[in-house]
Write a protein that holds these residues in place. Structure first.
Motif, PDB file in Angstrom:
ATOM      1  N   GLU A  28       0.833  -1.202   0.000  1.00  0.00           N
ATOM      2  CA  GLU A  28       0.000   0.000   0.000  1.00  0.00           C
ATOM      3  C   GLU A  28       0.871   1.257   0.000  1.00  0.00           C
ATOM      4  O   GLU A  28       0.585   2.226  -0.719  1.00  0.00           O
ATOM      5  N   GLU A  29       1.941   1.236   0.781  1.00  0.00           N
ATOM      6  CA  GLU A  29       2.855   2.382   0.826  1.00  0.00           C
ATOM      7  C   GLU A  29       3.547   2.576  -0.518  1.00  0.00           C
ATOM      8  O   GLU A  29       3.681   3.697  -1.024  1.00  0.00           O
ATOM      9  N   ILE A  30       3.984   1.480  -1.124  1.00  0.00           N
ATOM     10  CA  ILE A  30       4.656   1.570  -2.422  1.00  0.00           C
ATOM     11  C   ILE A  30       3.708   2.091  -3.493  1.00  0.00           C
ATOM     12  O   ILE A  30       4.079   2.936  -4.330  1.00  0.00           O
ATOM     13  N   GLN A  31       2.487   1.609  -3.485  1.00  0.00           N
ATOM     14  CA  GLN A  31       1.488   2.120  -4.435  1.00  0.00           C
ATOM     15  C   GLN A  31       1.303   3.627  -4.287  1.00  0.00           C
ATOM     16  O   GLN A  31       1.248   4.368  -5.282  1.00  0.00           O
ATOM     17  N   TYR A  32       1.195   4.064  -3.049  1.00  0.00           N
ATOM     18  CA  TYR A  32       1.006   5.493  -2.792  1.00  0.00           C
ATOM     19  C   TYR A  32       2.183   6.303  -3.343  1.00  0.00           C
ATOM     20  O   TYR A  32       1.992   7.329  -4.005  1.00  0.00           O
TER      21      TYR A  32
END
Length: 531
Positions: A28-32
């Motif tokens: 989720e952090e990488i997507q953001y």
């Protein structure tokens, strides 16, 4: 195809037992970060799964269809050092080849020839700008082994990426760039051709985040081994897993290497009807440590770096507290995977605790002339008083000259005793080590099988040695040390215990340093030895 435990290179799910690499990062952090157009760092110790994770991230992004994601490895450009033209030729060619073979995009080869007309200090920026302008989707570029680069080549790479980032959105450039390596970019110490030193943080001050990949969790370790059981029917004794966790703390290469050692290198275990026992696990652990495998050799090589030296030396000597150590150096050594900084500063796992002193004393071990047989009783028990008396004499004769040759002089007395013990006990028993930062002591726990045929399945002699440097008065050191030694012996279930006190004061003569006495506490007899 029969799957196996992977000990070299990226994970391939069809060949290897594996944990889903994407599950090991904060997706989720990488997507953001990608959606927000950020440039960021993903770093982790060697052989932790970084490359496998980058491949998996690239596949996931490409399959979703919103981005064009490309993985490249630039380690080959390390040889260029300060030759920017050579370095950029290598890096740019990795982009071209990656696009060709991984994305089936042949256009970049023609664009590269045009990009070279702008010169080596902007060729990569120009190539990526052209690609971004011609691409129907935003580009995500993943650059692996960045911290392998040195000198002007690394500076040029970081600056071209920074200039491309700053020029957006007016000038096309990749949506996101992920730099991957062992270290965070802030720890890059780059010496240019003119000998000016530049930090990675100043050359790449557009970094939005540093994500660190961790080791396996205990659940992931058990899941990985369960895959072998599911594939072959071969079971692992449940008692293995607490020991495996303490020995590795989930370090992925160690976990896989031990799995491979148990299930393949130990030939009787190739009969999958045979269960893997705790004692077979312990034997595999010893074989792995003795093997001096590439991973462990790389670890030992890091011990020569000054920043690593200062932290590991303090841990081995147990003479300081973590708040006196440079914070940047502590974080750097933690990023290398050699130590854990929380909840307490310590060497990362029990196998590293074994490997580090063995590597530091290897040449001393092989040049010590003492033989194991000299210190065995007729009942084949270790005669510890006889052994420690011999070490007292050995230490008196050799300490000054040998410790001076140690790179880790502050921990020299402890290391010299460990080399001596390793020479005597190696191949028959085990030495387990505990280091306590700020406790001013090193604890050694010796296990010696009495019957060679039964080995550790039979009667085992258990001995505790506590090592202390004399900082206070002799009386105070003895009183404190006796209590600590007794407590450690009770914890280990050891029948024998000895307290060894090294007196390194230069104004004290050897006759006053060498002594021996016996103390009793709570019904336990403890040998106390001055050195």
């Amino acid at each position: 195809m029969q799957k196996h435990f992977n000990t070299a290179g990226p994970v391939h799910a069809k060949q290897h037992y594996c944990i889903d690499p994407v599950s090991r990062v904060d997706w989720e952090e990488i997507q953001y970060l990608i959606e927000a157009g950020k440039f960021f760092v993903l770093h982790a110790p060697r052989q932790t799964g970084k490359t496998s994770t980058l491949f998996a991230l690239a596949d996931k992004l490409n399959q979703a269809g919103d981005y064009t994601a490309l993985y490249i490895n630039v380690e080959a450009a390390q040889a260029a050092r300060n030759d920017v033209e050579q370095g950029m030729r290598t890096i740019a060619s990795r982009v071209v080849e990656g696009a060709q073979y991984r994305l089936h995009d042949l256009r970049l080869q023609d664009w590269l020839e045009d990009a070279w007309r702008t010169g080596e200090t902007s060729v990569l920026q120009t190539l990526l700008t052209r690609w971004a302008a011609e691409s129907s989707k935003p580009i995500v570029l993943m650059i692996d082994e960045v911290d392998a680069l040195v000198g002007d080549t690394l500076i040029s790479l970081l600056r071209q990426l920074r200039e491309g980032y700053i020029g957006r959105p007016d000038v096309p450039f990749p949506q996101s760039v992920i730099l991957c390596g062992v270290r965070d970019v802030r720890d890059y110490r780059i010496t240019q051709g003119n000998q000016e030193v530049i930090t990675g943080g100043s050359a790449f001050n557009i970094k939005s985040a540093s994500l660190r990949m961790g080791s396996f969790t205990l659940t992931e370790v058990q899941t990985l081994y369960a895959q072998h059981t599911q594939a072959t029917g071969q079971v692992f004794d449940a008692a293995i897993f607490p020991a495996l966790w303490e020995d590795t703390c989930g370090q992925p290469w160690l976990v896989n290497a031990l799995g491979h050692a148990m299930t393949w290198e130990y030939k009787p275990a190739r009969d999958r009807t045979q269960p893997i026992t705790l004692e077979q696990y312990r034997a595999a652990r010893e074989r792995l440590i003795y093997s001096r495998a590439t991973h462990l050799d790389q670890l030992a090589d890091k011990l020569k770096e000054p920043r690593v030296h200062s932290i590991i030396s303090a841990l081995l000597a147990g003479k300081t507290t973590d708040d006196t150590l440079p914070q940047d150096d502590v974080q750097y050594v933690a990023d290398l995977g050699l130590i854990e900084a929380r909840p307490q500063l310590r060497i990362a796992n029990r196998i590293y605790q074994e490997v580090i002193p063995r590597e530091l004393t290897w040449t001393k071990q092989i040049t010590i002339a003492y033989e194991q047989a000299w210190y065995l009783t007729p009942q084949r028990r270790l005669d510890m008083p006889k052994l420690l008396e011999a070490f007292q004499q050995f230490f008196r004769e050799n300490a000054d000259a040998w410790i001076e040759r140690f790179d880790y002089k502050e921990a020299g007395p402890q290391l010299l005793l460990q080399a001596f013990l390793q020479r005597i006990i190696n191949g028959g028993g085990r030495i387990n080590r505990e280091y306590g930062l700020g406790r001013k002591r090193t604890d050694l726990y010796i296990e010696w099988p009495i019957d060679e045929e039964q080995g550790f399945y039979g009667e085992v002699q258990r001995i505790v040695l506590e090592l202390k440097i004399l900082y206070k008065s002799r009386e105070t050191t003895v009183v404190e040390g006796i209590q600590q030694t007794a407590g450690y012996a009770d914890q280990c279930g050891a029948a024998e215990a000895h307290l060894i006190i090294f007196d390194r004061r230069p104004d004290v003569v050897w006759d006053d340093k060498i002594w021996q006495e016996t103390a009793t506490t709570n019904g336990r007899e403890i040998g106390v030895w001055g050195m």
